[in-house]
Design an enzyme around this catalytic site. Structure first.
Site, PDB file in Angstrom:
ATOM      1  N   ASP A  41       0.710  -1.126  -0.084  1.00 26.47           N
ATOM      2  CA  ASP A  41       0.116  -0.172  -0.121  1.00 26.47           C
ATOM      3  C   ASP A  41       0.841   1.243   0.031  1.00 26.47           C
ATOM      4  O   ASP A  41       1.900   1.382   0.624  1.00 26.47           O
ATOM      5  CB  ASP A  41      -0.810  -0.043   1.193  1.00 26.47           C
ATOM      6  CG  ASP A  41      -1.960   0.956   1.284  1.00 26.47           C
ATOM      7  OD1 ASP A  41      -2.067   1.797   0.257  1.00 26.47           O
ATOM      8  OD2 ASP A  41      -2.713   0.815   2.147  1.00 26.47           O
ATOM      9  N   LYS A  68      -1.136  -8.494  -5.038  1.00 28.95           N
ATOM     10  CA  LYS A  68      -2.048  -8.702  -3.853  1.00 28.95           C
ATOM     11  C   LYS A  68      -3.015  -7.906  -3.958  1.00 28.95           C
ATOM     12  O   LYS A  68      -3.118  -6.668  -4.097  1.00 28.95           O
ATOM     13  CB  LYS A  68      -0.956  -8.249  -2.487  1.00 28.95           C
ATOM     14  CG  LYS A  68      -1.630  -8.192  -1.334  1.00 28.95           C
ATOM     15  CD  LYS A  68      -0.474  -8.259  -0.260  1.00 28.95           C
ATOM     16  CE  LYS A  68      -1.183  -8.114   1.076  1.00 28.95           C
ATOM     17  NZ  LYS A  68      -0.061  -7.573   2.011  1.00 28.95           N
ATOM     18  N   TRP A  69      -4.209  -8.490  -4.046  1.00 28.35           N
ATOM     19  CA  TRP A  69      -5.700  -7.955  -4.165  1.00 28.35           C
ATOM     20  C   TRP A  69      -6.059  -7.627  -2.716  1.00 28.35           C
ATOM     21  O   TRP A  69      -6.548  -8.839  -2.381  1.00 28.35           O
ATOM     22  CB  TRP A  69      -6.474  -8.721  -5.121  1.00 28.35           C
ATOM     23  CG  TRP A  69      -7.755  -8.100  -5.287  1.00 28.35           C
ATOM     24  CD1 TRP A  69      -8.565  -8.007  -4.316  1.00 28.35           C
ATOM     25  CD2 TRP A  69      -8.331  -7.784  -6.662  1.00 28.35           C
ATOM     26  NE1 TRP A  69      -9.897  -7.480  -5.313  1.00 28.35           N
ATOM     27  CE2 TRP A  69      -9.778  -7.521  -6.507  1.00 28.35           C
ATOM     28  CE3 TRP A  69      -7.816  -8.155  -7.951  1.00 28.35           C
ATOM     29  CZ2 TRP A  69     -10.605  -7.134  -7.572  1.00 28.35           C
ATOM     30  CZ3 TRP A  69      -8.616  -7.653  -9.148  1.00 28.35           C
ATOM     31  CH2 TRP A  69      -9.902  -7.238  -8.845  1.00 28.35           C
ATOM     32  N   ASP A  70      -6.287  -6.509  -2.440  1.00 34.08           N
ATOM     33  CA  ASP A  70      -6.656  -6.465  -0.758  1.00 34.08           C
ATOM     34  C   ASP A  70      -8.130  -5.946  -0.800  1.00 34.08           C
ATOM     35  O   ASP A  70      -8.801  -5.314  -1.859  1.00 34.08           O
ATOM     36  CB  ASP A  70      -5.579  -5.431  -0.215  1.00 34.08           C
ATOM     37  CG  ASP A  70      -5.542  -5.506   1.308  1.00 34.08           C
ATOM     38  OD1 ASP A  70      -6.739  -6.132   2.005  1.00 34.08           O
ATOM     39  OD2 ASP A  70      -4.937  -4.867   1.803  1.00 34.08           O
ATOM     40  N   ASP A 122      -3.311 -10.840   9.201  1.00 33.26           N
ATOM     41  CA  ASP A 122      -2.294  -9.837   9.426  1.00 33.26           C
ATOM     42  C   ASP A 122      -1.384 -10.204  10.590  1.00 33.26           C
ATOM     43  O   ASP A 122      -0.194  -9.523  10.740  1.00 33.26           O
ATOM     44  CB  ASP A 122      -2.748  -8.347   9.605  1.00 33.26           C
ATOM     45  CG  ASP A 122      -3.376  -7.818   8.147  1.00 33.26           C
ATOM     46  OD1 ASP A 122      -2.702  -8.573   7.143  1.00 33.26           O
ATOM     47  OD2 ASP A 122      -3.917  -7.024   8.023  1.00 33.26           O
TER      48      ASP A 122
HETATM   49  C1  DGJ Z   1      -4.426  -4.875   4.858  1.00 36.93           C
HETATM   50  C2  DGJ Z   1      -3.362  -6.194   4.460  1.00 36.93           C
HETATM   51  O1  DGJ Z   1      -3.583  -7.140   4.979  1.00 36.93           O
HETATM   52  C3  DGJ Z   1      -1.998  -5.916   4.766  1.00 36.93           C
HETATM   53  O2  DGJ Z   1      -1.094  -7.018   4.545  1.00 36.93           O
HETATM   54  C4  DGJ Z   1      -1.400  -4.573   4.041  1.00 36.93           C
HETATM   55  O3  DGJ Z   1      -1.565  -4.843   2.729  1.00 36.93           O
HETATM   56  C5  DGJ Z   1      -2.391  -3.640   4.462  1.00 36.93           C
HETATM   57  N1  DGJ Z   1      -3.724  -3.953   4.349  1.00 36.93           N
HETATM   58  C6  DGJ Z   1      -2.424  -2.433   3.569  1.00 36.93           C
HETATM   59  O4  DGJ Z   1      -3.115  -1.392   3.526  1.00 36.93           O
END
Ligand code: DGJ
Length: 756
Positions: A369, A478-480, A550
């Site tokens: 991010d 990585k699609w968040d 996380d």
């Molecule tokens: C939540 C994700 O789970 C983290 O690994 C990270 O990418 C943050 N978002 C970034 O905002």
């Protein structure tokens, strides 16, 4: 594997490996559940529906049709005509009446398995082993003009039974689907436990087992995602069932949005399991001639406890759900800059990290991010997918090129489903954010959710993501997705269709991920939702790995990974080594232990490598070598749970055995040390009893000074076990002795290879 119609008996028999699922047609029209379990192969089993006892079938006792409806073991229960247990289907007619009764009309037995339009689903795989067969039962409510197709598929190489449902409005009026679950299953069982997975952010998917009590018990999500809190899974199991013994019936939902998973113990001691889209906030208008397909439910029966259930799910998902070309490939060891820098980075910092990482054998830098718009904190710029040139003045293609010159790949983070109030996108299209007119939408993490039920929004997201991906050789995304839904209003849907928005949103997500899968086939996609809020089989169809949580603390991860591995193959679990003190719990754990725990997943790092000690950097190199050695086994092998820290509060242990049983890897974590104890005996599993195994390698650390079992300060190294040979039966029935180590949070790995 096969599906038979036994015409004389009015039965359908689905056989899949050692299991059998039998459906019966009672009274010529009612579709009932006869049996699910070990193979019985006896066509006389129809009596199990209990239609020869009171209240009998309606044709014999029309005066008690209500009682029949309330105790018959329905394959697909409907609301409003006498079954007061939880139902699968509730339909409102155009005149506002609720009531639906399905009558069997006919069936088809198909080779293969039809795709579900717009939805993730298991599929027939190549070769004889991957073959599938499908039973379609046509049912109808004559008053509503509603046709319902109940689908059941089985595979040659799996004992699982996979179910889905299609509804078609063949009447003259619109129908209002207030509730469409995918499956229910009725069985006897007063003395059973219910197993679900639950938790929260940073402690996802902990196993929760409790007795199934009289009445209804459920887990669910109405958050717009499958969620951190509950998981679209449930199992009903014998009270005496454990890892290796006892009956287990499980359901798992191939879907990423709102769900219910429910079990009901009813008045006659029968248990009903149900699963499907959460009816809360749901209503689908089915116009004339239209159809609606409910997402798939995977049903698994195990006669050997949770362990066998786990391995059935793992094999099914590897063989029939994950499509990525990475499925059987080594995933690059990545380093992610999130916990290293958060938003405070520029290309110089990134290249420093990349350089150190490359020197230690790490294979990919993932830029998380904060690389776009004006984003320097978790507020602002979501939706503006343009590189922040203050941080990356040379622009993305040059940065990627620099990283690649170091001999490593480049990956990038997106949160495509979101928009920040402070963004150009929101200023230009405020109505693209989900909202209810006249109401200020609720912010969460300072952001709104884009209305992906709208095609122009889906197209915008696609264009902005694909533009970045085409601009440089990016190998990984990585699609968040970092917030749950509120203000679920679709301003283009119209009054009657608001109840469709949650589901239409997920269909929009699936469309985007399908396009990514098709147009960037070599891209490695990792789904993520604030950690593991969308770790579900639906997402697995699009990405071979999902960020597990996380929380990367090695101890917290034991319970998270135990619950996740209950259903998902280890190769699907995103797991990294992070810095200490851990950023979430503040715990300090040895670097080795963090490595051993992350080795049970996709493996990578999420720390500032430039600030590590030389010792730690050397350990990275050792872990990298270990990963290269063990990853095919971890990714493809059979997983066995040996001990659970969540249960014993002292230690954790798991094992992976290759399919050929010629290699096994055991990971043991001593969470809390105990004084004045002897070595601990653990019983290995899944080996060939007659085969001989050599302990190829033992992590030396467990024998060295600081972990010595002595309670004095004297430094002693225990005798090596390296090279010792054991019979499979000895390791499984006699056990392996793990020396007690000094200190908390220490771990050891044992690697066995077959020598005879
Ligand atoms: C939540 C994700 O789970 C983290 O690994 C990270 O990418 C943050 N978002 C970034 O905002």
């Amino acid at each position: 594997m096969g599906i038979e119609y036994l015409k004389n008996e009015g039965l359908f028999r689905l056989t899949a490996q050692d299991t059998e699922y039998v459906i019966g047609i009672a009274d010529g029209v009612y579709v009932g559940h006869v049996y699910y379990g070990r193979k019985i192969d006896d066509s006389r089993c129809g009596y199990l529906m209990r239609t020869d006892e009171k209240p009998f079938v309606p044709s014999n006792n029309i005066k008690d049709k209500g009682s029949f409806a309330d105790c018959f073991p329905w394959e697909y229960s409907t609301w409003g005509v006498g079954d007061y247990r939880e139902s699968c289907l509730r339909v409102r007619s155009a005149d506002g009446y609720r009531g639906c009764e399905l009558h069997y009309e006919g069936h088809r037995i198909l080779d293969g398995k039809p795709r579900l339009p717009g939805l993730p689903a298991t599929f027939e795989a190549g070769g004889k082993e991957g073959k599938a067969a499908t039973l379609e039962l046509d049912c109808r409510d004559h008053v509503l003009g509603l046709k319902v197709i109940l689908r059941y598929s089985v595979f040659a190489d799996s004992p699982a039974v996979v179910r889905s449902v299609e509804l078609i409005n063949e009447g003259q009026q619109p129908l209002y689907l207030e509730k469409v679950l995918t499956a229910c299953m009725d069985m006897d069982g007063e003395d059973v436990d219910l197993l679900t997975l639950g938790g929260s952010w940073a402690r996802e998917r902990h196993m929760v087992r409790r007795p199934l009590c009289f009445g209804k018990q459920m887990v669910s999500s109405c958050r717009g995602e499958s969620g951190h809190q509950d998981h679209p899974f449930l199992a009903v199991m014998g009270r005496d069932a454990g890892q290796d013994r006892g009956d287990v019936y499980a359901m798992h939902f191939v879907y990423s949005g709102n769900f219910v998973a429910e079990a009901e113990l009813s008045q006659f001691g029968s248990v009903r399991m149900l699963m499907g889209i959460n009816p809360e906030g749901f209503e689908w208008v089915l116009g004339q001639g239209e159809s609606f397909t409910a997402p798939e439910v995977v049903c698994v029966y195990s006669d050997q406890g949770l362990g066998k259930m786990t391995r059935i799910f793992h094999d099914l998902y590897r063989g029939h759900l994950i499509r990525s070309s990475y499925l059987h490939k080594k995933r690059p060891i990545l380093i992610n800059n999130w916990e290293a820098t958060y938003f405070d980075f520029d290309s110089r910092r990134l290249l420093e990290i990349a350089r150190e990482a490359a020197e230690r054998g790490i294979e990919m830098l993932v830029l998380d991010d904060g690389w776009f718009g004006q984003r320097n904190e978790p507020a602002g710029s979501l939706g503006d997918w343009k590189v922040n040139e203050k941080k990356i003045p040379e622009k993305l293609p040059c940065l990627v090129e620099e990283v690649k010159k170091l001999g490593i790949e480049f990956g990038i983070w997106f949160e495509p489903e979101m928009v920040s109030p402070d963004s150009d996108l929101y200023r230009e299209h405020p109505d693209w954010a989900m909202h209810i007119p006249g109401r200020e939408p609720v912010q969460s993490r300072a952001q709104y959710v884009l209305d992906l039920s709208r095609q122009e929004v889906v197209d915008y997201v696609w264009q902005s993501v694909s533009e970045i991906l085409k601009s440089a050789p990016i190998s990984y995304v990585k699609w968040d997705m970092n917030r749950q839904m509120t203000d679920v209003g679709g301003c283009c849907l119209g009054r009657e269709h608001q109840g469709e928005l949650f589901h239409r949103y997920i269909l929009g997500v699936y469309e985007l991920q399908e396009r990514l899968h098709r147009e960037f086939p070599d891209l490695l996609l990792e789904n993520c939702a604030s950690g593991g809020a969308r770790f579900d089989p639906g997402m697995l169809y699009y990405s071979p790995q999902i960020w597990c949580s996380d929380d990367m603390d090695a101890v917290e991860r034991l319970a998270i990974q135990e619950g996740t591995a209950l259903l998902y193959p280890l190769g699907a679990m995103g797991a990294h080594v992070s810095a200490c003190p851990n950023h979430i719990v503040g715990r300090i754990t040895p670097f080795e232990t963090r490595g051993h725990v992350a080795m049970a997943g996709t493996f990578g790092y999420e720390l500032d490598i430039t600030r590590l000690s030389e010792d730690e950097k050397n350990m990275i190199q050792e872990q990298v070598e270990m990963y290269h050695r063990f990853q095919p086994l971890v990714r493809e092998g059979d997983y066995y749970r040996i001990a659970s820290w969540s249960e014993n509060h002292r230690y954790d242990c798991w094992q992976v055995v290759s399919k050929e049983k010629d290699e096994a890897l055991v990971t043991y974590v001593q969470v809390l040390a105990e004084p004045n104890q002897r070595s601990r005996k653990i019983y290995l599993k899944g080996l060939a009893p007659e085969a001989e195994y050599r302990l190829e390698e033992e992590d030396e650390e467990c024998r060295k000074e600081e972990f010595s079992m002595l309670d004095s300060d004297e430094k002693v190294t225990l005798p090596s076990m390296d090279g010792k040979i054991y019979k499979g039966a000895l390791l499984m029935y006699g056990g392996l002795l793990v020396p007690r180590m000094k200190g908390d949070f220490v771990s050891v790995m044992y690697h066995f290879t077959r020598v005879g």
